[in-house]
Design a protein around this motif. Structure first.
Motif, PDB file in Angstrom:
ATOM      1  N   LEU A  59       0.824  -1.205   0.000  1.00  0.00           N
ATOM      2  CA  LEU A  59       0.000   0.000   0.000  1.00  0.00           C
ATOM      3  C   LEU A  59       0.862   1.260   0.000  1.00  0.00           C
ATOM      4  N   LEU A  60       2.034   1.173   0.609  1.00  0.00           N
ATOM      5  CA  LEU A  60       2.918   2.332   0.686  1.00  0.00           C
ATOM      6  C   LEU A  60       3.442   2.743  -0.679  1.00  0.00           C
ATOM      7  N   GLY A  61       3.774   1.753  -1.514  1.00  0.00           N
ATOM      8  CA  GLY A  61       4.354   2.058  -2.807  1.00  0.00           C
ATOM      9  C   GLY A  61       5.614   2.874  -2.662  1.00  0.00           C
ATOM     10  N   SER A  62       5.734   3.909  -3.464  1.00  0.00           N
ATOM     11  CA  SER A  62       6.909   4.788  -3.398  1.00  0.00           C
ATOM     12  C   SER A  62       6.652   6.021  -2.542  1.00  0.00           C
ATOM     13  N   ALA A  63       5.436   6.116  -1.966  1.00  0.00           N
ATOM     14  CA  ALA A  63       5.083   7.313  -1.201  1.00  0.00           C
ATOM     15  C   ALA A  63       5.860   7.410   0.097  1.00  0.00           C
ATOM     16  N   VAL A  64       6.146   6.255   0.707  1.00  0.00           N
ATOM     17  CA  VAL A  64       6.815   6.238   2.003  1.00  0.00           C
ATOM     18  C   VAL A  64       7.970   5.251   1.944  1.00  0.00           C
ATOM     19  N   GLY A  86      11.818  15.259  27.883  1.00  0.00           N
ATOM     20  CA  GLY A  86      10.657  15.527  28.716  1.00  0.00           C
ATOM     21  C   GLY A  86       9.855  16.737  28.294  1.00  0.00           C
ATOM     22  N   GLU A  87       9.981  17.134  27.033  1.00  0.00           N
ATOM     23  CA  GLU A  87       9.227  18.269  26.503  1.00  0.00           C
ATOM     24  C   GLU A  87       8.832  17.971  25.056  1.00  0.00           C
ATOM     25  N   HIS A  88       7.997  18.857  24.501  1.00  0.00           N
ATOM     26  CA  HIS A  88       7.622  18.729  23.096  1.00  0.00           C
ATOM     27  C   HIS A  88       8.747  19.356  22.258  1.00  0.00           C
ATOM     28  N   SER A  89       9.835  18.625  22.146  1.00  0.00           N
ATOM     29  CA  SER A  89      11.083  19.174  21.616  1.00  0.00           C
ATOM     30  C   SER A  89      11.251  19.020  20.117  1.00  0.00           C
ATOM     31  N   TYR A  90      10.263  18.415  19.445  1.00  0.00           N
ATOM     32  CA  TYR A  90      10.339  18.286  17.995  1.00  0.00           C
ATOM     33  C   TYR A  90       9.343  19.241  17.347  1.00  0.00           C
ATOM     34  N   ASP A  91       9.791  19.953  16.318  1.00  0.00           N
ATOM     35  CA  ASP A  91       8.883  20.706  15.465  1.00  0.00           C
ATOM     36  C   ASP A  91       8.581  19.836  14.255  1.00  0.00           C
ATOM     37  N   ILE A  92       7.317  19.602  14.010  1.00  0.00           N
ATOM     38  CA  ILE A  92       6.930  18.675  12.945  1.00  0.00           C
ATOM     39  C   ILE A  92       5.812  19.288  12.107  1.00  0.00           C
ATOM     40  N   THR A  93       5.621  18.726  10.937  1.00  0.00           N
ATOM     41  CA  THR A  93       4.510  19.127  10.083  1.00  0.00           C
ATOM     42  C   THR A  93       3.910  17.869   9.454  1.00  0.00           C
ATOM     43  N   LEU A  94       2.587  17.843   9.360  1.00  0.00           N
ATOM     44  CA  LEU A  94       1.897  16.701   8.766  1.00  0.00           C
ATOM     45  C   LEU A  94       2.052  16.744   7.255  1.00  0.00           C
ATOM     46  N   ARG A  95       2.505  15.638   6.672  1.00  0.00           N
ATOM     47  CA  ARG A  95       2.671  15.535   5.226  1.00  0.00           C
ATOM     48  C   ARG A  95       1.418  14.893   4.614  1.00  0.00           C
ATOM     49  N   GLU A  96       0.481  15.748   4.213  1.00  0.00           N
ATOM     50  CA  GLU A  96      -0.771  15.259   3.629  1.00  0.00           C
ATOM     51  C   GLU A  96      -0.531  14.521   2.314  1.00  0.00           C
ATOM     52  N   ASP A  97       0.603  14.826   1.662  1.00  0.00           N
ATOM     53  CA  ASP A  97       0.893  14.182   0.381  1.00  0.00           C
ATOM     54  C   ASP A  97       1.402  12.757   0.560  1.00  0.00           C
ATOM     55  N   MET A  98       1.653  12.350   1.804  1.00  0.00           N
ATOM     56  CA  MET A  98       2.160  11.001   2.069  1.00  0.00           C
ATOM     57  C   MET A  98       1.076  10.192   2.779  1.00  0.00           C
TER      58      MET A  98
END
Length: 275
Positions: free
Chosen positions: A9-14, A90-102
């Motif tokens: 199902l992932l194919g080449s997307a992930v 012990g904190e929210h130490s990652y800045d992340i963004t949701l990849r809707e294209d994946m």
């Protein structure tokens, strides 16, 4: 029938080699599948959390939320790209963004089967990919467990609050035009409270009051909230229906049955009923 490998199902997307798998589990207060289904901002925070180690040390996080009932079933929560890593544990130490294209269309719709061994919930995805199979794909995004039937309700106050806040149509339609007698019991002490919905107030409306106030203006339950605290009652007060009827049922019949169940369950002597 052979299970469908997730890799097909992932194919080449992930690319699993670029991902850390985040298998979110119950944290002692909240079930991850509820957070994912109802609070996208809070779900993002779950994926920004850094423990003692820098576990999310790859470009992407492939996030999963464990099912309430089957520990080997996981709801897909999206692929997040890690933009910034700070070194504070012990904190929210990652800045992340949701990849809707994946695999965006599969968020909250794809259930994955994965039997984890050990307690580590953040893993290199390529080490797990061969064990990950497609369990099901929902026609609509997951919003919570469907109404189980009047005779199968056994839900915590926290769950009732969530259902009411969502105004879940399957629950509301099943309960709003029904009178009934219910029991609220403390799953740690076993102490019961027996109540009823009658008159113009259906079971849905009555339980919505508990969701809002935590105690429904009952003296015994109010004392429990004051003594044990909000978190305690939200997690440990369990709701179930003892009997239920249409709104045409005479109120006196409902009240008589409420009195009967108070006697059977000894809720005046050993529970929270004060009358």
């Amino acid at each position: 029938m052979e299970p469908i490998p997730l890799s097909s199902l992932l194919g080449s997307a992930v690319d699993p080699a670029q991902c850390k798998l985040h298998c979110a589990v119950f944290n002692g207060e909240h079930y991850p599948i509820d957070v994912l289904s109802n609070d996208p901002h809070e779900w993002e925070k779950w994926n920004r959390w850094r423990g003692p180690r820098n576990d999310f040390n790859r470009q992407f996080i492939f996030s999963l939320a464990q099912d309430r009932h089957d520990p080997n079933l996981w709801l897909f929560g999206g692929v997040f790209e890690v933009l910034v890593r700070r070194g504070t544990p012990g904190e929210h130490s990652y800045d992340i963004t949701l990849r809707e294209d994946m695999m965006g269309p599969f968020i909250r719709r794809l259930f994955i089967h994965l039997a984890l061994t050990g307690r580590q919930v953040r893993r290199a995805m390529e080490g797990c990919i061969d064990a990950m199979t497609v369990a099901s794909i929902l026609p609509e995004p997951h919003v919570g467990d469907p109404f189980p039937g009047h005779d199968r309700i056994n839900h915590s106050l926290a769950e009732i609050q969530l259902i009411v806040s969502q105004n879940r149509p399957d629950w509301r339609i099943a309960l709003e035009n029904m009178k009934g007698v219910y029991v609220i019991h403390d799953r740690l002490t076993g102490e019961p409270y027996v109540g009823s919905a009658y008159g113009d107030t259906g079971i849905w409306q009555r339980w919505a009051r508990y969701a809002e106030s935590l105690h429904g203006n009952n003296v015994g339950l109010r004392a429990l909230v004051d003594g044990r605290g909000v978190d305690y009652v939200r997690q440990n007060l369990m709701f179930a229906l003892l009997e239920f009827w249409s709104m045409r049922t005479e109120d006196q019949h409902v009240l008589d049955r409420e009195t009967y169940w108070k006697g059977v369950l000894l809720s005046r002597s050993f529970g929270h009923n004060k009358n």
